[in-house]
Design an enzyme around this catalytic site. Structure first.
Site, PDB file in Angstrom:
ATOM      1  N   ASP A  12       0.823  -1.211   0.000  1.00 20.19           N
ATOM      2  CA  ASP A  12       0.000   0.000   0.000  1.00 20.19           C
ATOM      3  C   ASP A  12       0.856   1.260   0.000  1.00 20.19           C
ATOM      4  OD1 ASP A  12      -2.375   1.386  -0.048  1.00 20.19           O
ATOM      5  OD2 ASP A  12      -2.718   1.251   2.111  1.00 20.19           O
TER       6      ASP A  12
ATOM      7  N   LEU B 225      10.182 -20.999  -4.612  1.00 19.41           N
ATOM      8  CA  LEU B 225       9.292 -19.981  -4.040  1.00 19.41           C
ATOM      9  C   LEU B 225       8.001 -19.937  -4.844  1.00 19.41           C
ATOM     10  CD1 LEU B 225       8.860 -17.408  -2.190  1.00 19.41           C
ATOM     11  CD2 LEU B 225       9.787 -16.082  -4.087  1.00 19.41           C
TER      12      LEU B 225
ATOM     13  N   HIS C 209       2.542   3.448  -8.883  1.00 16.27           N
ATOM     14  CA  HIS C 209       2.379   2.014  -9.166  1.00 16.27           C
ATOM     15  C   HIS C 209       3.587   1.496  -9.935  1.00 16.27           C
ATOM     16  CE1 HIS C 209      -1.568   2.277  -7.553  1.00 16.27           C
ATOM     17  NE2 HIS C 209      -2.113   2.934  -8.558  1.00 16.27           N
TER      18      HIS C 209
HETATM   19  C1  IPE Z   1      -5.361  -2.754  -0.254  1.00 13.26           C
HETATM   20  O1  IPE Z   1      -5.035  -1.420  -0.433  1.00 13.26           O
HETATM   21  C2  IPE Z   1      -5.353  -3.468  -1.569  1.00 13.26           C
HETATM   22  C3  IPE Z   1      -4.057  -3.618  -2.226  1.00 13.26           C
HETATM   23  C4  IPE Z   1      -2.889  -3.291  -1.706  1.00 13.26           C
HETATM   24  C5  IPE Z   1      -4.089  -4.200  -3.526  1.00 13.26           C
HETATM   25  P1  IPE Z   1      -6.163  -0.305  -0.580  1.00 13.26           P
HETATM   26  O2  IPE Z   1      -5.453   0.992  -0.721  1.00 13.26           O
HETATM   27  O3  IPE Z   1      -7.106  -0.657  -1.671  1.00 13.26           O
HETATM   28  O4  IPE Z   1      -6.924  -0.414   0.800  1.00 13.26           O
HETATM   29  P2  IPE Z   1      -7.699   0.671   1.652  1.00 13.26           P
HETATM   30  O5  IPE Z   1      -8.632   1.363   0.717  1.00 13.26           O
HETATM   31  O6  IPE Z   1      -6.664   1.603   2.200  1.00 13.26           O
HETATM   32  O7  IPE Z   1      -8.374  -0.110   2.723  1.00 13.26           O
HETATM   33  C1  IPE Z   2      -1.504   0.270  -3.399  1.00 11.06           C
HETATM   34  O1  IPE Z   2      -1.321   1.641  -3.442  1.00 11.06           O
HETATM   35  C2  IPE Z   2      -1.718  -0.327  -4.767  1.00 11.06           C
HETATM   36  C3  IPE Z   2      -3.108  -0.758  -5.030  1.00 11.06           C
HETATM   37  C4  IPE Z   2      -4.096  -0.714  -4.193  1.00 11.06           C
HETATM   38  C5  IPE Z   2      -3.358  -1.285  -6.346  1.00 11.06           C
HETATM   39  P1  IPE Z   2      -2.532   2.656  -3.438  1.00 11.06           P
HETATM   40  O2  IPE Z   2      -2.900   2.952  -4.849  1.00 11.06           O
HETATM   41  O3  IPE Z   2      -3.640   2.159  -2.604  1.00 11.06           O
HETATM   42  O4  IPE Z   2      -1.848   3.925  -2.791  1.00 11.06           O
HETATM   43  P2  IPE Z   2      -2.462   4.884  -1.670  1.00 11.06           P
HETATM   44  O5  IPE Z   2      -2.922   4.015  -0.561  1.00 11.06           O
HETATM   45  O6  IPE Z   2      -3.581   5.625  -2.326  1.00 11.06           O
HETATM   46  O7  IPE Z   2      -1.327   5.751  -1.296  1.00 11.06           O
HETATM   47 MG    MG Z   3      -4.080   2.374  -0.610  1.00 16.89          MG
END
Ligand code: IPE
Ligand code: IPE
Ligand code: MG
Length: 248
Positions: A22, A133, A39
């Site tokens: 995240d 792995l 990303h």
């Molecule tokens: C969780 O992250 C999903 C992934 C890392 C793929 P999100 O950014 O979607 O989760 P929330 O919205 O903070 O709960």
């Molecule tokens: C995690 O990063 C990747 C996915 C959920 C695909 P985010 O896109 O959720 O990044 P934040 O949480 O908004 O910073």
């Molecule tokens: Mg996120």
């Protein structure tokens, strides 16, 4: 430069590490960039962590790459993520294959765009001999979805209620052969599960770091492994029982 954290002895390395990757969006926004750039940077972290997990002797690595809820994001961002997934697989699979990594996917894969699904199936096929792995990509994944899917499969098979115990239920999960995660890492500081592996995380050790995913590399992964190595897992028992004293 501080000396790098050494890898723990093999006996203290978690067999299965799951990661909620995240913070990509925040990492990019802080620099005034588009979220997608975050990303893209996150892919380098994936590469680093896979390499380090293998070196440490981790046997299963599950990465939360796209959640069932992430389908609600802007179309442009979803398309970019799916494109990055395809490119990641195309570029990395030869190396993964050479290094004994088996790529697998869990989730509602039917919802993926056809070309992304095709790339995932190709990667699974190419790497199916990998023995060092298992790299498990959670894509279009939701923990509640998985539990519902398992219940439906059990009903469809005509399993009787009294036959359905934990072991039998596990057989209906997306990857029944994979042991529960020993360690869950979440980057970017959020203290929540976000619908990841709800069944499997029952007794998993949790590690939350404020580091954003694009900045989570080898050193940060080692730090998480070192932290895990210091934990005492009790599974509801007493320390005395675990020490073999019987606990009286
Ligand atoms: C969780 O992250 C999903 C992934 C890392 C793929 P999100 O950014 O979607 O989760 P929330 O919205 O903070 O709960
Ligand atoms: C995690 O990063 C990747 C996915 C959920 C695909 P985010 O896109 O959720 O990044 P934040 O949480 O908004 O910073
Ligand atoms: Mg996120």
């Amino acid at each position: 430069m501080a000396t790098p954290t050494p890898l723990p002895p093999r006996t203290q390395v978690p067999r299965h590490v799951a990661i909620i990757m995240d913070g990509n969006g925040r990492w990019a926004r802080r620099r005034g960039w588009n979220r997608v750039r975050g990303h893209r940077a996150g892919i380098d972290s994936v590469r680093a962590v896979v390499r380090e997990a293998r070196a440490a002797g981790v046997r299963y690595l599950t990465l939360f790459a796209f959640s069932s809820e992430n389908w609600g994001r802007p179309q442009r961002e979803i398309a970019a993520l799916m494109g990055l997934l395809r490119r990641f697989l195309r570029v990395e699979v030869p190396d993964l294959k050479r290094n004994g990594v088996r790529v697998r996917a869990i989730g509602e894969l039917r919802r993926l765009p056809p070309r992304a699904l095709e790339a995932v199936r190709w990667a699974e096929d190419e790497t199916r001999e990998g023995r060092d792995l298992d790299l498990i990509l959670a894509l279009s994944y939701g923990g509640r979805d998985e539990i519902l899917h398992a219940v439906r499969s059990a009903l469809a098979e005509g399993v009787r209620p009294e036959e359905l115990d934990e072991a039998r239920f596990r057989g209906f999960l997306y990857a029944p052969d994979v042991p529960d995660p020993d360690l869950l890492i979440r980057t970017s500081g959020e203290m929540r599960i976000s619908n990841f592996l709800l069944w499997q995380l029952a007794y998993t050790e949790l590690y939350v770091t404020p580091t954003l995913w694009p900045e989570f590399r080898e050193a940060q992964f080692r730090e998480a492994l070192a932290d895990y190595a210091r934990r005492e897992r009790r599974f509801g028992l007493t320390s005395e029982q675990l020490a073999g004293g019987g606990g009286g």
